[in-house]
Scaffold this motif. Structure first.
Motif, PDB file in Angstrom:
ATOM      1  N   ILE A   3      15.563 -11.697  22.179  1.00  0.00           N
ATOM      2  CA  ILE A   3      16.329 -12.769  21.546  1.00  0.00           C
ATOM      3  C   ILE A   3      16.076 -14.025  22.362  1.00  0.00           C
ATOM      4  O   ILE A   3      16.239 -14.024  23.573  1.00  0.00           O
ATOM      5  N   ARG A   4      15.657 -15.093  21.716  1.00  0.00           N
ATOM      6  CA  ARG A   4      15.436 -16.366  22.427  1.00  0.00           C
ATOM      7  C   ARG A   4      16.751 -17.111  22.541  1.00  0.00           C
ATOM      8  O   ARG A   4      17.449 -17.304  21.559  1.00  0.00           O
ATOM      9  N   VAL A   5      17.082 -17.489  23.765  1.00  0.00           N
ATOM     10  CA  VAL A   5      18.331 -18.215  23.968  1.00  0.00           C
ATOM     11  C   VAL A   5      18.035 -19.705  23.937  1.00  0.00           C
ATOM     12  O   VAL A   5      17.056 -20.162  24.512  1.00  0.00           O
ATOM     13  N   ILE A   6      18.866 -20.449  23.219  1.00  0.00           N
ATOM     14  CA  ILE A   6      18.705 -21.904  23.244  1.00  0.00           C
ATOM     15  C   ILE A   6      19.435 -22.364  24.502  1.00  0.00           C
ATOM     16  O   ILE A   6      20.658 -22.262  24.602  1.00  0.00           O
ATOM     17  N   GLN A   7      18.655 -22.805  25.493  1.00  0.00           N
ATOM     18  CA  GLN A   7      19.220 -23.106  26.803  1.00  0.00           C
ATOM     19  C   GLN A   7      19.555 -24.581  26.913  1.00  0.00           C
ATOM     20  O   GLN A   7      18.686 -25.397  27.192  1.00  0.00           O
ATOM     21  N   LEU A   8      20.820 -24.916  26.673  1.00  0.00           N
ATOM     22  CA  LEU A   8      21.227 -26.317  26.739  1.00  0.00           C
ATOM     23  C   LEU A   8      21.714 -26.676  28.138  1.00  0.00           C
ATOM     24  O   LEU A   8      21.719 -27.836  28.510  1.00  0.00           O
ATOM     25  N   GLY A   9      22.152 -25.684  28.870  1.00  0.00           N
ATOM     26  CA  GLY A   9      22.652 -25.911  30.221  1.00  0.00           C
ATOM     27  C   GLY A   9      21.522 -25.894  31.232  1.00  0.00           C
ATOM     28  O   GLY A   9      20.366 -26.174  30.895  1.00  0.00           O
ATOM     29  N   TYR A  10      21.878 -25.561  32.463  1.00  0.00           N
ATOM     30  CA  TYR A  10      20.883 -25.567  33.541  1.00  0.00           C
ATOM     31  C   TYR A  10      21.157 -24.355  34.415  1.00  0.00           C
ATOM     32  O   TYR A  10      22.309 -24.095  34.770  1.00  0.00           O
ATOM     33  N   PHE A  11      20.109 -23.621  34.727  1.00  0.00           N
ATOM     34  CA  PHE A  11      20.278 -22.332  35.389  1.00  0.00           C
ATOM     35  C   PHE A  11      19.656 -22.366  36.792  1.00  0.00           C
ATOM     36  O   PHE A  11      18.456 -22.595  36.934  1.00  0.00           O
ATOM     37  N   ILE A  12      20.504 -22.168  37.807  1.00  0.00           N
ATOM     38  CA  ILE A  12      20.040 -22.221  39.201  1.00  0.00           C
ATOM     39  C   ILE A  12      20.324 -20.876  39.877  1.00  0.00           C
ATOM     40  O   ILE A  12      21.474 -20.409  39.871  1.00  0.00           O
ATOM     41  N   THR A  13      19.306 -20.250  40.419  1.00  0.00           N
ATOM     42  CA  THR A  13      19.513 -18.969  41.105  1.00  0.00           C
ATOM     43  C   THR A  13      19.291 -19.143  42.610  1.00  0.00           C
ATOM     44  O   THR A  13      18.543 -20.027  43.045  1.00  0.00           O
ATOM     45  N   PHE A  14      19.966 -18.294  43.385  1.00  0.00           N
ATOM     46  CA  PHE A  14      19.850 -18.305  44.845  1.00  0.00           C
ATOM     47  C   PHE A  14      19.271 -16.967  45.283  1.00  0.00           C
ATOM     48  O   PHE A  14      19.769 -15.908  44.871  1.00  0.00           O
ATOM     49  N   GLU A  15      18.245 -17.020  46.106  1.00  0.00           N
ATOM     50  CA  GLU A  15      17.574 -15.796  46.546  1.00  0.00           C
ATOM     51  C   GLU A  15      17.323 -15.830  48.049  1.00  0.00           C
ATOM     52  O   GLU A  15      17.382 -16.894  48.678  1.00  0.00           O
ATOM     53  N   ALA A  91      27.249 -19.250  28.657  1.00  0.00           N
ATOM     54  CA  ALA A  91      27.499 -20.442  29.485  1.00  0.00           C
ATOM     55  C   ALA A  91      26.375 -21.458  29.308  1.00  0.00           C
ATOM     56  O   ALA A  91      26.629 -22.667  29.198  1.00  0.00           O
ATOM     57  N   LEU A  92      25.137 -21.002  29.256  1.00  0.00           N
ATOM     58  CA  LEU A  92      24.011 -21.931  29.082  1.00  0.00           C
ATOM     59  C   LEU A  92      24.047 -22.560  27.690  1.00  0.00           C
ATOM     60  O   LEU A  92      23.784 -23.757  27.528  1.00  0.00           O
ATOM     61  N   THR A  93      24.392 -21.752  26.723  1.00  0.00           N
ATOM     62  CA  THR A  93      24.478 -22.276  25.348  1.00  0.00           C
ATOM     63  C   THR A  93      25.586 -23.334  25.249  1.00  0.00           C
ATOM     64  O   THR A  93      25.482 -24.281  24.477  1.00  0.00           O
ATOM     65  N   ALA A  94      26.624 -23.162  26.071  1.00  0.00           N
ATOM     66  CA  ALA A  94      27.730 -24.137  26.068  1.00  0.00           C
ATOM     67  C   ALA A  94      27.422 -25.350  26.960  1.00  0.00           C
ATOM     68  O   ALA A  94      28.296 -26.188  27.194  1.00  0.00           O
ATOM     69  N   GLY A  95      26.202 -25.429  27.497  1.00  0.00           N
ATOM     70  CA  GLY A  95      25.800 -26.603  28.270  1.00  0.00           C
ATOM     71  C   GLY A  95      26.291 -26.613  29.712  1.00  0.00           C
ATOM     72  O   GLY A  95      26.344 -27.662  30.352  1.00  0.00           O
ATOM     73  N   LYS A  96      26.638 -25.437  30.236  1.00  0.00           N
ATOM     74  CA  LYS A  96      27.128 -25.376  31.625  1.00  0.00           C
ATOM     75  C   LYS A  96      25.950 -25.284  32.617  1.00  0.00           C
ATOM     76  O   LYS A  96      24.849 -24.867  32.256  1.00  0.00           O
ATOM     77  N   VAL A  97      26.260 -25.617  33.861  1.00  0.00           N
ATOM     78  CA  VAL A  97      25.310 -25.347  34.948  1.00  0.00           C
ATOM     79  C   VAL A  97      25.708 -23.990  35.523  1.00  0.00           C
ATOM     80  O   VAL A  97      26.834 -23.809  35.990  1.00  0.00           O
TER      81      VAL A  97
END
Ligand SMILES: Nc1ncnc2c1ncn2[C@@H]1O[C@H](COP(=O)(O)OP(=O)(O)O)[C@@H](O)[C@H]1O
Ligand SMILES: [Mg+2]
Length: 224
Positions: A3-15, A91-97
């Motif tokens: 399923i393709r997600v429409i990514q309106l938010g911003y996704f930051i990962t920590f590794e 959360a990304l769809t709702a435009g969250k970071v």
């Protein structure tokens, strides 16, 4: 099916390896972004929602010495699929970071570079589990595993919660491979990775990181 997600938010990962400072920094960054009017969601893997948290307790329980590398890998993928569906995608769809403490790169670093599982199996599982979601930025808090493990073991000794130490008990060589794996991933994708020196003080790391992240988060997500 993907399923393709429409990514309106911003996704930051920590590794990064155990004890490098991911959880410390992600909490500070979350507070910092909230104070700057950024709608921020802080989450973690494995876990992040009740079903995935149950899987987390299996994965991090030091009593589960018999857990096979393949079963371990699939538990991570299962937890990730649930977490993306329930928390990250909405959360990304709702435009969250969205700030996530560990994500798909950890599976490559630990299960492929660390455990030696064929990379193509991991990439296929990640592809399906992630359902089209990809980090915009990955912060790699890099440090010598000897330093990280010293810090992590001190934190576990001081904590009253469950002893989530199955990985801390791995031999140093395993952690060195994980670190090398992360650095390789960062070198392969320099546009996504931000590599930070985790041997610096908490304040020094936060100062660099907060400035760099704020400048990269799209302007429209910063408006209150
Ligand atoms: N830069 C740092 N210098 C010294 N101690 C640190 C630093 N970053 C974190 N710590 C401490 O080390 C321990 C492990 O940090 P943590 O953020 O939990 O690491 P991780 O989430 O990467 O395993 C904690 O007790 C934390 O307070
Ligand atoms: Mg942590």
């Amino acid at each position: 099916m993907r399923i393709r997600v429409i990514q309106l938010g911003y996704f930051i990962t920590f590794e990064g390896v155990e004890g490098c400072g991911k959880t410390t920094q992600i909490k500070l960054i979350s507070e910092f972004l909230l104070a700057h009017g950024v709608h921020t969601v802080l989450t973690r893997e494995p876990g992040g929602c009740p079903i995935a948290d149950k899987i987390r307790s299996i994965l991090l329980d030091a009593d589960n010495k018999a857990l096979s590398p393949l079963a371990e890998l699939m538990l991570y993928a299962a937890a990730r699929a649930q977490h993306i569906t329930e928390i990250i995608s909405p959360a990304l769809t709702a435009g969250k970071v969205v700030l996530c403490d560990r994500f798909s790169d950890a599976t490559v670093a630990y299960q492929s570079f660390g455990r030696g599982i064929d990379r193509s199996i991991i990439d296929t599982l990640n592809l399906h589990a992630c359902q089209g979601v990809k980090p915009n930025i990955t912060v790699l808090v890099d440090c010598d595993p000897r330093l990280g493990l010293e810090r992590a073991i001190r934190r576990i000794e001081a904590s009253t919660g469950p002893r989530e130490e199955r990985f801390e008990l791995e031999v140093l060589d395993f952690h060195q491979r994980v670190r090398a794996g992360y650095l390789q991933l960062a070198a392969d994708d320099p546009a996504r990775f931000m590599v930070i020196d985790g041997s610096k003080t908490i304040e020094e790391i936060f100062s660099v990181l907060s400035r760099q992240l704020l400048s990269r988060i799209p302007e429209d997500l910063r408006a209150v």
